[in-house]
Write an enzyme that holds these catalytic residues in place. Structure first.
Site, PDB file in Angstrom:
ATOM      1  CG  ASP A 189      -7.625   4.395   1.369  1.00 38.19           C
ATOM      2  OD1 ASP A 189      -8.276   3.794   0.632  1.00 38.19           O
ATOM      3  OD2 ASP A 189      -7.894   5.800   1.904  1.00 38.19           O
ATOM      4  CE  LYS A 196      -2.330   1.077   3.770  1.00 37.58           C
ATOM      5  NZ  LYS A 196      -1.393   2.219   4.197  1.00 37.58           N
TER       6      LYS A 196
END
Length: 279
Positions: free
Chosen positions: A199, A181
């Site tokens: 996210d 991420k």
């Protein structure tokens, strides 16, 4: 982060390394001990099970239509979109992203400000002790672990990358403390690559609607990279985040008025009554 979006994770961390294992000894049970009865499933747990049983991920055509509707209703990337915590260079962007793991915006901002008042380059950072770094970043939590990762990251940049932050996902993920991420966030905002970083909002929207059907952020990111139409990759991250913040909310999604409810797997499985999965 840029005012367009907040990219701080809560449950889905970029990871500060593997979590410590459970150190409790395995205690043998006395003969005849009965296992405690399982607690009844909550409404949300029942809904998750139901969705898992009834839904399949979207077809390619449905996914294409979903992104076309998102493009029509949600704002995309703007020229003012900046790197993590609005940092001006790749080193500070990647460190800021590392600090954001399992931290709220306000706490990350305090930690970032305090740390970069002390050091702004890998060499300057290594002149600080681990304790000094930890004290500066204490507001963002996990400060001892993050301080160790920051020093290891700086060593790696100096020794392996000539002080230059890698621009590829593989290179970024090879740095200590940087997961998928965080790598995708830095690639998107700092290096202007067309990737959809996952996210908490993106994870929730994708796996609630059926754009993907995954249980982790990393697997969701891989599915998006594989399945999202090429034309939607540049702004897709922004559309999904804004949709998650304004329509597909975590606790009270606005299902009845949602422009995707005829395509949404969770809505069809529950009639819009329950909001899982919640990332």
């Amino acid at each position: 982060m840029a005012d367009q979006t907040s990219l701080l994770p809560s449950e889905e961390s970029d990871a500060m390394g593997k979590a410590a294992g459970d150190t409790r000894a395995d205690m043998p049970k006395a003969r005849g001990d009965a296992r405690p009865a399982s607690a009844p499933k909550s409404k949300s747990q029942r809904a998750v099970s139901k969705i898992g049983e009834l839904r399949a991920p979207m077809s390619a055509g449905e996914r294409e239509e979903t992104f076309r509707r998102l493009a029509a209703h949600m704002p995309g990337r703007t020229p003012t979109a900046k790197g993590p915590k609005d940092q001006p260079d790749p080193f500070r962007s990647v460190v800021s992203c590392l600090l954001s793991a399992q931290s709220r915006d306000v706490n990350t901002a305090a930690a970032v400000t305090a740390l970069f008042q002390l050091a702004r380059t890998p060499d300057d950072m290594l002149r600080l002790s681990e304790a000094e770094i930890a004290a500066a970043i204490k507001p963002c939590g996990l400060y001892n672990m993050k301080a160790r990762s920051i020093r290891r990251l700086c060593h790696a940049l100096i020794e392996e990358h000539d002080r230059v932050v890698p621009q590829t996902r593989e290179g970024l993920m090879a740095l200590p403390g940087i997961g998928r991420k965080c790598a995708d966030i830095v690639m998107s905002f700092t290096f202007d690559e067309d990737v959809i970083a996952v996210d908490t909002h993106v994870f929730r929207v994708c796996n609630r609607t059926g754009i993907t059907q995954e249980r982790t952020a990393d697997k969701t990111a891989a599915a998006l990279e594989r399945d999202v139409p090429d034309w939607a990759r540049r702004d897709g991250h922004f559309w999904l985040i804004q949709f998650g913040k304004s329509v597909c909310l975590s606790r009270r999604p606005r299902c009845e008025s949602c422009f995707l409810n005829d395509l949404c797997r969770a809505f069809s499985a529950t009639g819009g009554a329950v909001p899982p999965p919640s990332a």
